[in-house]
Scaffold this active site. Structure first.
Site, PDB file in Angstrom:
ATOM      1  N   GLU A  52       3.826   8.219   2.802  1.00 34.78           N
ATOM      2  CA  GLU A  52       3.197   8.533   4.085  1.00 34.78           C
ATOM      3  C   GLU A  52       3.807   9.737   4.796  1.00 34.78           C
ATOM      4  OE1 GLU A  52       1.149   5.487   6.523  1.00 34.78           O
ATOM      5  OE2 GLU A  52       3.101   5.494   7.552  1.00 34.78           O
ATOM      6  N   LYS A  54       4.440  11.019   8.251  1.00 33.52           N
ATOM      7  CA  LYS A  54       4.556  10.290   9.522  1.00 33.52           C
ATOM      8  C   LYS A  54       5.622  10.953  10.385  1.00 33.52           C
ATOM      9  CE  LYS A  54       5.626   5.540  11.036  1.00 33.52           C
ATOM     10  NZ  LYS A  54       5.962   4.177  10.524  1.00 33.52           N
ATOM     11  N   LYS A 114      -4.642   7.088   7.669  1.00 31.45           N
ATOM     12  CA  LYS A 114      -3.960   5.998   8.359  1.00 31.45           C
ATOM     13  C   LYS A 114      -4.188   6.195   9.859  1.00 31.45           C
ATOM     14  CE  LYS A 114      -0.742   2.605   7.989  1.00 31.45           C
ATOM     15  NZ  LYS A 114       0.681   3.007   7.985  1.00 31.45           N
ATOM     16  N   GLU A 163      -5.713  -4.566   6.395  1.00 34.78           N
ATOM     17  CA  GLU A 163      -4.349  -4.909   6.806  1.00 34.78           C
ATOM     18  C   GLU A 163      -4.297  -6.228   7.569  1.00 34.78           C
ATOM     19  OE1 GLU A 163      -1.528  -1.845   8.314  1.00 34.78           O
ATOM     20  OE2 GLU A 163      -1.618  -3.036  10.164  1.00 34.78           O
ATOM     21  N   ASN A 184       1.366  -6.304   6.417  1.00 34.14           N
ATOM     22  CA  ASN A 184       2.256  -5.511   7.250  1.00 34.14           C
ATOM     23  C   ASN A 184       3.342  -6.416   7.823  1.00 34.14           C
ATOM     24  OD1 ASN A 184       3.482  -3.714   9.050  1.00 34.14           O
ATOM     25  ND2 ASN A 184       1.543  -2.747   9.592  1.00 34.14           N
ATOM     26  N   GLU A 214       3.549  -3.365   3.380  1.00 35.48           N
ATOM     27  CA  GLU A 214       3.681  -2.261   4.322  1.00 35.48           C
ATOM     28  C   GLU A 214       4.808  -2.533   5.321  1.00 35.48           C
ATOM     29  OE1 GLU A 214      -0.108  -1.171   6.198  1.00 35.48           O
ATOM     30  OE2 GLU A 214      -1.020  -2.703   4.940  1.00 35.48           O
ATOM     31  N   SER A 215       5.531  -1.472   5.662  1.00 35.64           N
ATOM     32  CA  SER A 215       6.586  -1.480   6.686  1.00 35.64           C
ATOM     33  C   SER A 215       7.884  -2.110   6.179  1.00 35.64           C
ATOM     34  CB  SER A 215       6.139  -2.195   7.960  1.00 35.64           C
ATOM     35  OG  SER A 215       5.045  -1.548   8.554  1.00 35.64           O
TER      36      SER A 215
END
Length: 259
Positions: A52, A54, A114, A163, A184, A214-215
């Site tokens: 990503e 970001k 995103k 998600e 997530n 994710e994360s």
């Protein structure tokens, strides 16, 4: 207003400022390259990386300046990333559709827009900019919105990363028979990370649905834990944008799946 609600309000205000007519949007969509097959790309390997671009986040503030997002994305691709994610939300994440367009011209692999996609215009806008995959956050959508937007995504030839954050959202997501579900670990209300989400929710996703964690991916150890919990891929942002060698960092994350 919740953090999520505040972000969505800002997204809609920014949309209104840049919105073009339906005819112009259709023309832009017609000029965009045909969507790439995200699932086919992700499924080539036992374990894949969505890397990503970001700049910042509500929980951490500024992460990296990223003056040339296309250069960073190319490093991700060179390191073996299967998909490039570009955050396009401006107010909290410092992104833009301009970033997305720059990256689209530089990389040949699929791209994820995103953002907080909550209406049909944003879906079509994503396709007009060359998106192959878009994010649909169950917590941000009603059941009817989720179903309608997912159908539109499919009709336009793209794929959607659905998600979720808890079992209730998983149950809602399964109603649309998604092909890709992302778990997530970040709580959208508190912004705290709970990686226990992976151990609880990933095994609950039915076989045949592609699973993404994710994360919370600060290093290869986290990637390995997600893989063991059942993830087919992980989405990484902060750890890569802060890396001195993003391509090598992608390789290190990928190495956890090697025998």
């Amino acid at each position: 207003m919740s953090v999520l609600g505040s972000i969505i309000a800002g997204v809609l205000e920014d949309q209104a400022l840049r919105q073009v007519s339906n005819s112009e949007l259709e023309e832009r969509m017609a000029r965009a390259a045909k969507p790439l097959d995200v699932l086919a790309t992700l499924s080539k390997e036992k374990f894949s990386i969505i890397a990503e671009v970001k700049r910042s986040s509500p929980s951490k503030g500024s992460l990296a300046q990223i003056p040339a997002p296309e250069r960073l994305a190319r490093q991700y691709q060179d390191g073996g990333a299967a998909v490039i994610s570009v955050l396009t939300e401006r107010r909290c994440f410092g992104g833009s559709l301009e970033d997305f367009s720059k990256v689209r011209k530089e990389v040949s692999i699929p791209m994820l827009r995103k953002d907080f996609i909550v209406n049909e215009y944003l879906v079509r806008e994503s396709r007009a900019h060359g998106a192959d995959l878009i994010l649909l956050i169950v917590a941000a959508l009603s059941d009817s919105q989720l179903s309608e937007l997912y159908q539109l995504v499919t009709t336009l030839g793209m794929q959607a990363l659905i998600e979720i954050h808890n079992q209730e959202e998983l149950d809602r997501a399964l109603e649309i028979s998604p092909k890709i579900i992302g778990v997530n670990a970040r709580n959208l209300k508190t912004l705290e990370i709970d990686k226990g989400n992976f151990q609880i929710l990933l095994p609950m996703i039915p076989a045949g649905v592609y699973r993404i964690a994710e994360s919370g991916m600060s290093g290869p150890k986290d990637a390995l834990e997600a893989l063991i919990a059942g993830a087919d891929a992980i989405l990484i942002g902060e750890a890569l944008v802060k890396s001195d060698d993003p391509a090598d960092s992608v390789r290190q994350f990928l190495n956890v799946a090697k025998p």
